[in-house]
Design an enzyme around this catalytic site. Structure first.
Site, PDB file in Angstrom:
ATOM      1  N   GLU B  69      59.684  33.876   8.146  1.00  7.25           N
ATOM      2  CA  GLU B  69      59.214  35.036   7.383  1.00  7.25           C
ATOM      3  C   GLU B  69      60.293  36.079   7.143  1.00  7.25           C
ATOM      4  O   GLU B  69      60.370  36.669   6.071  1.00  7.25           O
ATOM      5  CB  GLU B  69      58.000  35.676   8.060  1.00  7.25           C
ATOM      6  N   HIS B 138      45.583  35.848  13.726  1.00  9.91           N
ATOM      7  CA  HIS B 138      45.392  35.494  12.321  1.00  9.91           C
ATOM      8  C   HIS B 138      44.352  36.371  11.637  1.00  9.91           C
ATOM      9  O   HIS B 138      43.835  36.011  10.574  1.00  9.91           O
ATOM     10  CB  HIS B 138      44.972  34.020  12.161  1.00  9.91           C
TER      11      HIS B 138
END
Lengths: 331, 335
Positions: B69, B138
């Site tokens: 990322e 998440h």
């Protein structure tokens, strides 16, 4: 041969040295705010690597970035004024020593965060490939970045996408105070490059000609679509991590041994041995560059500081939305 | 009651609104490209927001990346600084933590640090929010963190119409935009007009008009607030629901006008309560409209714990419609 360029190399290295010596003097005299990380002793890498780049190629540097940005073409006057915190600075005094940038020269910025410039350079290389130009991108980083994630992510991405990317490790053997053997598991990190599938070359980073030749070969291959290269340049900084470093981290005899391999002195001797220029001609270059620094200091000292309202400007391109985003804050 | 256009359009899902905005912008501007994990066909994104895009525009416009990322955002920044207009996707908002240096220290600051030299036409999309037992790594709602970063614009839409129009604006702006999509909204349907349209940043939408209490909410919480408003109406309480649509810049004027009318404010945000966006809105209103307020400002946020996996526990810690009803009544001294 490129011996005609040796004089240019000498001038650039001299310019960097003069800039940083001058910066050190004025910093010690209490005239500069903030941090100052000197790259004195590492000029051959900045100079040789950037000499292999075109003006429209991209370069990302580090917190120790004066030499890299000067070699890539930042204005001396702008960089000096930036250190002084003057509005005539290359970043209008918003960035300072660790954030000198000149996007018109392909300089994507020095960077205060270790290895953070690597993905940015990788993105510029990706952009060059997507736009179908033959521009390349070069990322400088120190040995302190060697164990850092973004470097490894960037090496993988560059190989994966066959990007026109050159990784240049300025291995000055210390991550702030920590010696190489205490922060990196293998001595020869060029093996890592091979592990990623890209050519890896170790060079004498205190030899500007060797750096230039090696980077130039990598740049030529990158321009033709041949993908990335990792170049490990061995060098040493003559001074501590920053000004204020008491110099206790490194053995004195080690420092002296490396000073005896000074890249600028070595290049000067080579020019003289090869009769490319006379001592007097090189002395003239020395004097011209120092005079330029003295003038840059005088101009910076005479230049105004930014107006306080500038602190709230230049954050967003869209002025109206930017103004709205600052609503409600203390103005 | 809301600004949703009811004519000359189609009812499509939030997901397709996002997808269509990306598709149309790729067609409009050759410098736009997508970069992120799993974007290409046939997969078309973890939440299917990029379906049938690489198949049409090719792999040079839709870049699949390693799971890295920080470098996705860093590389997108490098591309934005060198002539392109990337739209990066972070798959889960939770994963921004892996990219935080790139987002905060690089993307958001490079223009300012360079004295206004750099232009960063970059959109970072991420899907966030709880509600489907995705547990603590998440399901985060991290918009408050991002609002804390000077240099970003933050869009957080609640409807397909807003999502498409705001995303198009985000892509066309020359400033970095963090664009957050709530995972529980993707299958919701709403009217979206045919053809090109954009929605300006910094302009709130009053999703329901009312006179007794103002409820400011963002993203999925707007839908909760509308449900709560229905329940309140059954009890004779008229709630006004304001969706700021962009958190930065914030349409303070619309909120203040509403509070001047209702004299009561509830702020609903799915992030955890402590130091969150709701506190920021409350601080703004108490400072600028103290004399308009007839009651303390109520906050409805996630309780200050990580999101638990088990559905009952998750629902317990997330804001709920009854929580909003209760808060509105508290603001009206009904409780």
């Amino acid at each position: 041969m490129h011996q005609a360029r040796w004089i240019d190399f000498y001038r650039t290295m001299t310019r960097i040295r003069a800039f940083e010596r001058t910066a050190r003097e004025v910093y010690t005299a209490g005239k500069l705010p903030g941090f100052l990380h000197l790259s004195i002793g590492q000029e051959a890498i900045s100079t040789g690597a950037c000499a292999a780049l075109r003006a429209d190629d991209y370069m990302a540097s580090t917190h120790r970035g004066h030499g890299d940005t000067i070699a890539k073409g930042v204005s001396i006057e702008g960089a000096m004024a930036e250190l002084f915190g003057r509005v005539t600075g290359s970043c209008r005094a918003k960035g300072g020593s660790m954030h000198i940038a000149d996007f018109s020269q392909g300089i994507l910025g020095a960077n205060g965060i270790i290895a953070a410039g690597v993905p940015i350079a990788v993105g510029a290389a990706l952009s060059s490939k997507l736009r179908k130009t033959d521009q390349v991108a070069l990322a400088f980083f120190g040995d302190g970045a060697t164990g850092s994630g973004p470097l490894h992510e960037g090496m993988n991405m560059s190989m994966l996408w066959q990007l026109p990317m050159i990784f240049v490790r300025q291995n000055n053997r210390y991550a702030e105070s920590t010696p190489l053997v205490e922060h990196t598991g293998i001595v020869d990190v060029v093996q890592w490059a091979c592990g990623y599938g890209m050519p890896g070359i170790r060079v004498d980073g205190n030899d500007v000609v060797e750096v230039y030749d090696t980077v130039n070969t990598a740049v030529e291959r990158a321009r033709m679509g041949g993908g990335p290269t990792f170049i490990d340049c061995e060098t040493y900084r003559h001074y501590g991590h920053n000004i204020g470093d008491p110099g206790t981290a490194r053995p004195k005899d080690e420092v002296e041994a490396w000073k005896a391999r000074d890249p600028l002195e070595r290049h000067r001797e080579r020019i003289l041995e090869n009769h490319i220029a006379t001592e007097a001609e090189l002395d003239t270059i020395d004097a011209e560059e120092q005079a330029r620094m003295d003038a840059a200091v005088a101009a910076a000292e005479a230049a105004p500081k930014p107006e306080l309202h500038e602190a709230l400007e230049g954050l967003y391109v869209d002025e109206q939305l930017g103004k709205q985003a600052l609503q409600g804050v203390r103005q | 009651m809301s600004a949703l256009p009811q004519t000359a359009g189609r009812e499509i899902t939030f997901r397709d609104a996002i997808r269509d905005a990306l598709f149309e912008e790729l067609g409009r501007d050759p410098s736009v490209f997508l970069i992120g994990e799993d974007l290409r066909d046939p997969w078309g994104g973890a939440y299917k927001t990029t379906v049938n895009i690489s198949a049409v525009y090719g792999n040079d416009r839709v870049i699949n990346t390693p799971i890295a990322e920080e470098s996705i955002v860093g590389a997108a920044l490098g591309a934005a600084l060198s002539g392109l207009r990337p739209v990066a996707e972070l798959q889960y908002l939770d994963f921004v933590m892996r990219a935080m240096d790139a987002v905060v220290n690089q993307v958001a600051k490079v223009r300012y640090m360079s004295g206004g030299q750099a232009k960063v036409p970059l959109v970072i999309r991420a899907q966030g929010g709880g509600g489907r037992s995705s547990a603590a790594q998440h399901g985060n709602s991290l918009e408050s963190w991002l609002c804390h970063v000077p240099g970003l614009f933050i869009a957080h839409p609640s409807t397909p119409y807003d999502a498409k129009g705001l995303l198009k604006t985000a892509i066309r702006l020359d400033d970095p935009v963090f664009f957050i999509e709530h995972k529980m909204l993707y299958m919701n349907k709403g009217y979206v007009p045919d053809g090109d349209y954009t929605i300006p940043f910094g302009v709130a939408d009053i999703k329901r008009r009312g006179t007794d209490v103002t409820i400011v909410a963002n993203s999925r919480m707007v839908l909760y607030a509308l449900e709560a408003a229905e329940l309140l109406a059954a009890e004779g309480i008229s709630a006004e629901v304001i969706d700021p649509r962009t958190l930065v810049p914030l349409d303070e004027a619309t909120i203040l006008e509403s509070v001047a009318k209702t004299n009561r404010l509830v702020v609903v945000n799915e992030g955890v309560e402590r130091c969150g966006w709701a506190a920021e809105v409350a601080a703004m209103v108490q400072k600028r409209a103290f004399s308009d307020l007839d009651a303390p400002i109520e906050r409805v946020c996630t309780r200050n714990v990580p999101l638990p996996f088990q559905p009952d526990l998750e629902n317990y810690v997330l804001p709920s419609v009854p929580d909003i009803v209760t808060a509105a009544k508290t603001a009206l001294y009904f409780n």
